[in-house]
Design a protein around this motif. Structure first.
Motif, PDB file in Angstrom:
ATOM      1  N   GLY A 215      31.979  49.613  40.195  1.00  0.00           N
ATOM      2  CA  GLY A 215      32.246  50.055  41.558  1.00  0.00           C
ATOM      3  C   GLY A 215      32.441  51.559  41.622  1.00  0.00           C
ATOM      4  O   GLY A 215      32.617  52.228  40.604  1.00  0.00           O
ATOM      5  N   ALA A 216      32.442  52.092  42.809  1.00  0.00           N
ATOM      6  CA  ALA A 216      32.642  53.527  43.006  1.00  0.00           C
ATOM      7  C   ALA A 216      34.010  53.969  42.496  1.00  0.00           C
ATOM      8  O   ALA A 216      34.209  55.143  42.173  1.00  0.00           O
ATOM      9  CB  ALA A 216      32.497  53.876  44.485  1.00  0.00           C
ATOM     10  N   ASP A 217      34.942  53.017  42.364  1.00  0.00           N
ATOM     11  CA  ASP A 217      36.267  53.337  41.850  1.00  0.00           C
ATOM     12  C   ASP A 217      36.325  53.305  40.314  1.00  0.00           C
ATOM     13  O   ASP A 217      37.370  53.544  39.729  1.00  0.00           O
ATOM     14  CB  ASP A 217      37.305  52.377  42.423  1.00  0.00           C
ATOM     15  CG  ASP A 217      37.023  50.916  42.082  1.00  0.00           C
ATOM     16  OD1 ASP A 217      36.015  50.608  41.408  1.00  0.00           O
ATOM     17  OD2 ASP A 217      37.826  50.060  42.503  1.00  0.00           O
ATOM     18  N   GLY A 218      35.203  52.977  39.660  1.00  0.00           N
ATOM     19  CA  GLY A 218      35.140  52.942  38.205  1.00  0.00           C
ATOM     20  C   GLY A 218      35.521  51.610  37.592  1.00  0.00           C
ATOM     21  O   GLY A 218      35.442  51.430  36.385  1.00  0.00           O
ATOM     22  N   LYS A 219      35.925  50.656  38.421  1.00  0.00           N
ATOM     23  CA  LYS A 219      36.289  49.338  37.898  1.00  0.00           C
ATOM     24  C   LYS A 219      35.044  48.479  37.719  1.00  0.00           C
ATOM     25  O   LYS A 219      34.140  48.496  38.560  1.00  0.00           O
ATOM     26  CB  LYS A 219      37.267  48.637  38.841  1.00  0.00           C
ATOM     27  CG  LYS A 219      38.622  49.303  38.899  1.00  0.00           C
ATOM     28  CD  LYS A 219      39.554  48.550  39.812  1.00  0.00           C
ATOM     29  CE  LYS A 219      40.899  49.259  39.893  1.00  0.00           C
ATOM     30  NZ  LYS A 219      41.812  48.585  40.827  1.00  0.00           N
ATOM     31  N   VAL A 220      35.029  47.716  36.637  1.00  0.00           N
ATOM     32  CA  VAL A 220      33.916  46.810  36.378  1.00  0.00           C
ATOM     33  C   VAL A 220      34.049  45.612  37.307  1.00  0.00           C
ATOM     34  O   VAL A 220      35.078  44.953  37.348  1.00  0.00           O
ATOM     35  CB  VAL A 220      33.899  46.371  34.896  1.00  0.00           C
ATOM     36  CG1 VAL A 220      32.813  45.349  34.655  1.00  0.00           C
ATOM     37  CG2 VAL A 220      33.710  47.579  33.987  1.00  0.00           C
ATOM     38  N   LYS A 221      32.981  45.348  38.056  1.00  0.00           N
ATOM     39  CA  LYS A 221      32.991  44.253  39.029  1.00  0.00           C
ATOM     40  C   LYS A 221      32.294  43.005  38.503  1.00  0.00           C
ATOM     41  O   LYS A 221      32.593  41.902  38.937  1.00  0.00           O
ATOM     42  CB  LYS A 221      32.303  44.707  40.312  1.00  0.00           C
ATOM     43  CG  LYS A 221      33.003  45.875  40.989  1.00  0.00           C
ATOM     44  CD  LYS A 221      32.172  46.416  42.115  1.00  0.00           C
ATOM     45  CE  LYS A 221      32.647  45.832  43.415  1.00  0.00           C
ATOM     46  NZ  LYS A 221      31.926  46.393  44.567  1.00  0.00           N
ATOM     47  N   ASP A 222      31.349  43.187  37.565  1.00  0.00           N
ATOM     48  CA  ASP A 222      30.605  42.061  37.024  1.00  0.00           C
ATOM     49  C   ASP A 222      30.029  42.452  35.669  1.00  0.00           C
ATOM     50  O   ASP A 222      29.717  43.629  35.443  1.00  0.00           O
ATOM     51  CB  ASP A 222      29.473  41.654  37.980  1.00  0.00           C
ATOM     52  CG  ASP A 222      28.791  40.367  37.568  1.00  0.00           C
ATOM     53  OD1 ASP A 222      29.498  39.402  37.214  1.00  0.00           O
ATOM     54  OD2 ASP A 222      27.551  40.328  37.576  1.00  0.00           O
ATOM     55  N   VAL A 223      29.896  41.470  34.794  1.00  0.00           N
ATOM     56  CA  VAL A 223      29.319  41.681  33.469  1.00  0.00           C
ATOM     57  C   VAL A 223      28.288  40.596  33.229  1.00  0.00           C
ATOM     58  O   VAL A 223      28.571  39.411  33.439  1.00  0.00           O
ATOM     59  CB  VAL A 223      30.396  41.602  32.361  1.00  0.00           C
ATOM     60  CG1 VAL A 223      29.769  41.827  30.998  1.00  0.00           C
ATOM     61  CG2 VAL A 223      31.515  42.588  32.610  1.00  0.00           C
TER      62      VAL A 223
ATOM     63  N   TRP B 237      37.774  47.136  31.613  1.00  0.00           N
ATOM     64  CA  TRP B 237      37.435  48.547  31.435  1.00  0.00           C
ATOM     65  C   TRP B 237      37.464  49.293  32.768  1.00  0.00           C
ATOM     66  O   TRP B 237      37.235  48.731  33.839  1.00  0.00           O
ATOM     67  CB  TRP B 237      36.033  48.707  30.864  1.00  0.00           C
ATOM     68  CG  TRP B 237      35.838  48.166  29.487  1.00  0.00           C
ATOM     69  CD1 TRP B 237      36.795  47.720  28.617  1.00  0.00           C
ATOM     70  CD2 TRP B 237      34.593  47.999  28.823  1.00  0.00           C
ATOM     71  NE1 TRP B 237      36.213  47.301  27.449  1.00  0.00           N
ATOM     72  CE2 TRP B 237      34.871  47.462  27.549  1.00  0.00           C
ATOM     73  CE3 TRP B 237      33.275  48.257  29.172  1.00  0.00           C
ATOM     74  CZ2 TRP B 237      33.852  47.178  26.630  1.00  0.00           C
ATOM     75  CZ3 TRP B 237      32.275  47.974  28.268  1.00  0.00           C
ATOM     76  CH2 TRP B 237      32.573  47.446  27.013  1.00  0.00           C
ATOM     77  N   LYS B 238      37.702  50.585  32.665  1.00  0.00           N
ATOM     78  CA  LYS B 238      37.505  51.499  33.793  1.00  0.00           C
ATOM     79  C   LYS B 238      36.619  52.608  33.249  1.00  0.00           C
ATOM     80  O   LYS B 238      36.924  53.201  32.213  1.00  0.00           O
ATOM     81  CB  LYS B 238      38.825  52.048  34.308  1.00  0.00           C
ATOM     82  CG  LYS B 238      38.608  52.898  35.548  1.00  0.00           C
ATOM     83  CD  LYS B 238      39.841  53.054  36.375  1.00  0.00           C
ATOM     84  CE  LYS B 238      39.461  53.882  37.581  1.00  0.00           C
ATOM     85  NZ  LYS B 238      40.497  53.945  38.558  1.00  0.00           N
ATOM     86  N   VAL B 239      35.502  52.852  33.908  1.00  0.00           N
ATOM     87  CA  VAL B 239      34.507  53.807  33.424  1.00  0.00           C
ATOM     88  C   VAL B 239      34.161  54.810  34.512  1.00  0.00           C
ATOM     89  O   VAL B 239      34.486  54.609  35.686  1.00  0.00           O
ATOM     90  CB  VAL B 239      33.223  53.078  32.945  1.00  0.00           C
ATOM     91  CG1 VAL B 239      33.525  52.145  31.781  1.00  0.00           C
ATOM     92  CG2 VAL B 239      32.582  52.295  34.063  1.00  0.00           C
TER      93      VAL B 239
ATOM     94  N   GLY C  89      27.010  64.049  44.315  1.00  0.00           N
ATOM     95  CA  GLY C  89      28.376  64.447  44.026  1.00  0.00           C
ATOM     96  C   GLY C  89      29.443  63.444  44.431  1.00  0.00           C
ATOM     97  O   GLY C  89      30.632  63.735  44.350  1.00  0.00           O
ATOM     98  N   VAL C  90      29.020  62.258  44.864  1.00  0.00           N
ATOM     99  CA  VAL C  90      29.959  61.240  45.319  1.00  0.00           C
ATOM    100  C   VAL C  90      29.828  60.010  44.408  1.00  0.00           C
ATOM    101  O   VAL C  90      28.717  59.564  44.125  1.00  0.00           O
ATOM    102  CB  VAL C  90      29.648  60.832  46.782  1.00  0.00           C
ATOM    103  CG1 VAL C  90      30.576  59.738  47.259  1.00  0.00           C
ATOM    104  CG2 VAL C  90      29.732  62.045  47.700  1.00  0.00           C
ATOM    105  N   PRO C  91      30.966  59.452  43.956  1.00  0.00           N
ATOM    106  CA  PRO C  91      30.884  58.240  43.133  1.00  0.00           C
ATOM    107  C   PRO C  91      30.313  57.070  43.931  1.00  0.00           C
ATOM    108  O   PRO C  91      30.675  56.882  45.101  1.00  0.00           O
ATOM    109  CB  PRO C  91      32.322  57.949  42.719  1.00  0.00           C
ATOM    110  CG  PRO C  91      33.174  58.983  43.338  1.00  0.00           C
ATOM    111  CD  PRO C  91      32.331  59.891  44.155  1.00  0.00           C
ATOM    112  N   VAL C  92      29.412  56.316  43.312  1.00  0.00           N
ATOM    113  CA  VAL C  92      28.789  55.162  43.962  1.00  0.00           C
ATOM    114  C   VAL C  92      28.792  53.973  43.008  1.00  0.00           C
ATOM    115  O   VAL C  92      28.958  54.135  41.802  1.00  0.00           O
ATOM    116  CB  VAL C  92      27.336  55.462  44.398  1.00  0.00           C
ATOM    117  CG1 VAL C  92      27.287  56.529  45.473  1.00  0.00           C
ATOM    118  CG2 VAL C  92      26.473  55.846  43.213  1.00  0.00           C
ATOM    119  N   GLU C  93      28.591  52.795  43.561  1.00  0.00           N
ATOM    120  CA  GLU C  93      28.449  51.593  42.746  1.00  0.00           C
ATOM    121  C   GLU C  93      27.123  51.659  41.998  1.00  0.00           C
ATOM    122  O   GLU C  93      26.123  52.162  42.522  1.00  0.00           O
ATOM    123  CB  GLU C  93      28.477  50.364  43.660  1.00  0.00           C
ATOM    124  CG  GLU C  93      28.358  49.051  42.929  1.00  0.00           C
ATOM    125  CD  GLU C  93      28.504  47.865  43.868  1.00  0.00           C
ATOM    126  OE1 GLU C  93      29.651  47.559  44.257  1.00  0.00           O
ATOM    127  OE2 GLU C  93      27.471  47.265  44.214  1.00  0.00           O
ATOM    128  N   GLY C  94      27.112  51.169  40.768  1.00  0.00           N
ATOM    129  CA  GLY C  94      25.871  51.172  40.015  1.00  0.00           C
ATOM    130  C   GLY C  94      25.950  50.274  38.794  1.00  0.00           C
ATOM    131  O   GLY C  94      26.998  49.717  38.472  1.00  0.00           O
TER     132      GLY C  94
END
Length: 73
Positions: A12-20, A42-44, A51-56
């Motif tokens: 997620g844009a917040d760095g938290k893993v949403k799915d593996v 994990w938090k990555v 310049g903006v954090p996005v989900e990926g």
């Protein structure tokens, strides 16, 4: 037992893993669940767009190995 697990993470844009998702595991059926459980904590650094954090998504490999026994002095 040694091995490795290739995984794809949805971050997620917040760095938290949403799915593996497990892509490949050797040996199969040994380390997959423990890898998923660990990766979900994990938090990555999230991907950036303009310049903006996005989900990926991204892939990584987790390696399991035993260190050789240490020589006794």
């Amino acid at each position: 037992v040694t091995g490795n697990v290739e995984i794809e993470l949805l971050v997620g844009a917040d760095g938290k893993v949403k799915d593996v998702k497990v892509i490949k595991a050797e040996p199969a059926g040994v380390f997959e669940q423990s890898t998923i459980d660990a990766a979900m904590k994990w938090k990555v650094s999230p991907p950036m767009k303009n310049g903006v954090p996005v989900e990926g998504r991204f892939r990584t490999t987790v390696e399991y190995r035993m260190d050789p026994p240490k020589a006794k002095s």
